[in-house]
Motif scaffolding. Structure first.
Motif, mmCIF file in Angstrom:
data_model
loop_
_atom_site.group_PDB
_atom_site.id
_atom_site.type_symbol
_atom_site.label_atom_id
_atom_site.label_comp_id
_atom_site.label_asym_id
_atom_site.label_seq_id
_atom_site.Cartn_x
_atom_site.Cartn_y
_atom_site.Cartn_z
ATOM 1 N N ALA A 48 14.522 -0.100 39.519
ATOM 2 C CA ALA A 48 13.418 -0.435 38.611
ATOM 3 C C ALA A 48 13.374 0.524 37.422
ATOM 4 O O ALA A 48 13.160 0.115 36.278
ATOM 5 N N ALA A 49 13.587 1.802 37.697
ATOM 6 C CA ALA A 49 13.599 2.798 36.622
ATOM 7 C C ALA A 49 14.708 2.500 35.627
ATOM 8 O O ALA A 49 14.518 2.613 34.405
ATOM 9 N N MET A 50 15.869 2.112 36.132
ATOM 10 C CA MET A 50 16.979 1.777 35.246
ATOM 11 C C MET A 50 16.655 0.529 34.428
ATOM 12 O O MET A 50 16.975 0.461 33.229
ATOM 13 N N GLY A 51 16.020 -0.464 35.048
ATOM 14 C CA GLY A 51 15.634 -1.652 34.299
ATOM 15 C C GLY A 51 14.732 -1.313 33.127
ATOM 16 O O GLY A 51 14.917 -1.802 32.006
ATOM 17 N N VAL A 52 13.757 -0.449 33.364
ATOM 18 C CA VAL A 52 12.835 -0.033 32.311
ATOM 19 C C VAL A 52 13.577 0.716 31.207
ATOM 20 O O VAL A 52 13.369 0.473 30.009
ATOM 21 N N GLU A 53 14.470 1.633 31.595
ATOM 22 C CA GLU A 53 15.154 2.454 30.586
ATOM 23 C C GLU A 53 16.167 1.641 29.784
ATOM 24 O O GLU A 53 16.332 1.863 28.575
ATOM 25 N N VAL A 54 16.853 0.702 30.427
ATOM 26 C CA VAL A 54 17.777 -0.158 29.682
ATOM 27 C C VAL A 54 16.993 -1.008 28.678
ATOM 28 O O VAL A 54 17.399 -1.162 27.519
ATOM 29 N N PHE A 55 15.858 -1.551 29.118
ATOM 30 C CA PHE A 55 15.036 -2.333 28.193
ATOM 31 C C PHE A 55 14.552 -1.468 27.028
ATOM 32 O O PHE A 55 14.609 -1.887 25.862
ATOM 33 N N HIS A 56 14.088 -0.259 27.323
ATOM 34 C CA HIS A 56 13.613 0.627 26.260
ATOM 35 C C HIS A 56 14.717 0.905 25.243
ATOM 36 O O HIS A 56 14.483 0.852 24.022
ATOM 37 N N ASN A 57 15.923 1.152 25.738
ATOM 38 C CA ASN A 57 17.027 1.425 24.815
ATOM 39 C C ASN A 57 17.442 0.175 24.038
ATOM 40 O O ASN A 57 17.888 0.273 22.895
ATOM 41 N N PHE A 58 17.302 -0.992 24.658
ATOM 42 C CA PHE A 58 17.501 -2.240 23.923
ATOM 43 C C PHE A 58 16.560 -2.306 22.720
ATOM 44 O O PHE A 58 16.970 -2.655 21.601
ATOM 45 N N THR A 59 15.289 -1.962 22.920
ATOM 46 C CA THR A 59 14.336 -2.019 21.798
ATOM 47 C C THR A 59 14.728 -1.026 20.706
ATOM 48 O O THR A 59 14.555 -1.311 19.514
ATOM 49 N N LEU A 60 15.277 0.133 21.096
ATOM 50 C CA LEU A 60 15.685 1.121 20.101
ATOM 51 C C LEU A 60 16.883 0.624 19.289
ATOM 52 O O LEU A 60 16.943 0.832 18.069
ATOM 53 N N VAL A 61 17.843 -0.020 19.966
ATOM 54 C CA VAL A 61 19.010 -0.559 19.255
ATOM 55 C C VAL A 61 18.564 -1.577 18.213
ATOM 56 O O VAL A 61 19.019 -1.555 17.058
ATOM 57 N N HIS A 62 17.655 -2.461 18.581
ATOM 58 C CA HIS A 62 17.190 -3.474 17.631
ATOM 59 C C HIS A 62 16.260 -2.881 16.569
ATOM 60 O O HIS A 62 16.285 -3.317 15.411
ATOM 61 N N ASP A 63 15.448 -1.888 16.953
ATOM 62 C CA ASP A 63 14.609 -1.208 15.954
ATOM 63 C C ASP A 63 15.471 -0.570 14.873
ATOM 64 O O ASP A 63 15.143 -0.625 13.675
ATOM 65 N N ASP A 64 16.569 0.064 15.282
ATOM 66 C CA ASP A 64 17.440 0.730 14.322
ATOM 67 C C ASP A 64 18.074 -0.267 13.352
ATOM 68 O O ASP A 64 18.317 0.063 12.189
ATOM 69 N N ILE A 65 18.345 -1.470 13.836
ATOM 70 C CA ILE A 65 18.862 -2.516 12.943
ATOM 71 C C ILE A 65 17.809 -2.867 11.902
ATOM 72 O O ILE A 65 18.084 -2.925 10.695
ATOM 73 N N MET A 66 16.583 -3.123 12.371
ATOM 74 C CA MET A 66 15.502 -3.516 11.454
ATOM 75 C C MET A 66 15.188 -2.425 10.447
ATOM 76 O O MET A 66 14.873 -2.697 9.295
ATOM 77 N N ASP A 67 15.269 -1.156 10.909
ATOM 78 C CA ASP A 67 14.972 -0.029 10.020
ATOM 79 C C ASP A 67 16.178 0.423 9.203
ATOM 80 O O ASP A 67 16.042 1.299 8.351
#
Length: 324
Positions: free
Chosen positions: A64-83
């Motif tokens: 579960a912890a890994m699921g949360v952290e992978v999702f969080h890093n997914f949001t960072l990858v896409h945030d960096d694209i938008m920014d």
């Protein structure tokens, strides 16, 4: 009882041993790269701490912890694209190191892999409860990101709107992480809800703290340029509160700074001078404390022994009062 440091080390070890490889390599290499860039690991580590409090299966907690952290890093990858951000944690972003299209696709696969980790949970009834929390939270994080983007071109943003945005963009993922840790353990529905409220309110307080530190942190320990939000004309709690309280002269000064062609240092100094006149630093810290105290009150309602909750209180206070 797991301390935050112990939980952090367990998360780091699990990430280091994870296999994100696949073909085509251009799609999967960025996932390994992103996951191994480091970070505070606050969400997965506190998930493990809560899971430990409620006597969850250790492997379930790590998945579960890994699921949360992978999702969080997914949001960072896409945030960096938008920014169009070139750096993340001092290293090239996925978007910069590869390209925009690869970053989009790799991020998409990260979302899928996050769900895959949740699908490992047993029994199926708990897995279903966790996925419902996760899916709701994932949509809310996207809602918050869109609100934040909308604010860039919105002339008037109210403080309640801003607080709702940071709740969705930042706080709900911490809250959901804690609730997931409770669900996979032996927590009651009431305890899971209270642990969620703890995470949500403390998460809002953390973001308000970030707003404050961006303007008022010690430059020697902050790790990035102080005043970046002011330079970027970002609508933070400090700016919105200042515009609410300013007299006409102060409003004109703020607008002149935001719209004018000033040097970065001059802009930061002049805006902060208005903030100081209006006692914005004190009001900001008071607002932070309001949410922090609300979160701590929710944690006191969780029906486990105080010594089991103490490590969560300790890490919350450590994060809350950093660099003030």
């Amino acid at each position: 009882m797991l301390s935050f440091k112990q939980a952090f080390l367990e998360v780091e070890k699990f990430i280091a041993e994870a296999d994100f490889s696949g073909n085509p390599t251009e799609l999967y290499d960025p996932i390994s790269y992103s996951m191994n860039l480091g970070g505070k690991r606050v969400r997965p580590a506190t998930l493990l701490m809560v899971a430990d409090i409620f006597e969850a299966n250790k492997l379930d907690a790590l998945h579960a912890a890994m699921g949360v952290e992978v999702f969080h890093n997914f949001t960072l990858v896409h945030d960096d694209i938008m920014d169009e951000a070139p750096l993340r944690r001092g290293q090239d972003t996925v978007y910069k190191k590869w390209n925009r299209d690869i970053a989009i696709l790799s991020g998409d696969v990260m979302f899928v892999k996050a769900v895959d980790y949740f699908l490992k949970l047993q029994p199926a009834e708990k897995m279903g409860r966790v996925l419902r929390v996760f899916n709701k939270t994932a949509a809310e994080v996207c809602d918050g990101q869109q609100m934040d983007m909308n604010f860039e071109t919105t002339e008037e943003v109210s403080i309640p709107q801003y607080l709702r945005m940071i709740e969705l963009k930042t706080a709900v993922l911490l809250a959901a992480s804690l609730k997931i840790g409770a669900i996979i353990g032996k927590a009651s529905e009431e305890d899971a809800d209270n642990i969620y409220e703890f995470g949500k309110n403390v998460g809002i307080a953390f973001q308000l703290q970030d707003d404050y530190l961006d303007a008022y942190a010690d430059p020697r320990s902050f790790g990035k340029r102080v005043g970046g939000d002011i330079i970027a004309n970002k609508k933070t709690y400090l700016l919105l509160e200042a515009m609410n309280l300013a007299n006409e002269e102060q409003k004109l000064e703020l607008k002149s700074c935001l719209d004018g062609e000033l040097s970065d240092d001059d802009k930061v100094n002049r805006v902060k001078a208005v903030y100081d006149q209006l006692k914005i630093p004190q009001l900001s810290q008071l607002k932070m404390k309001t949410y922090f105290d609300r979160g701590m009150e929710a944690l006191t309602k969780v029906n486990v022994a105080q010594e089991k909750k103490q490590p969560l209180m300790d890490i919350a206070e450590e994060l809350m009062y950093r660099n003030i």
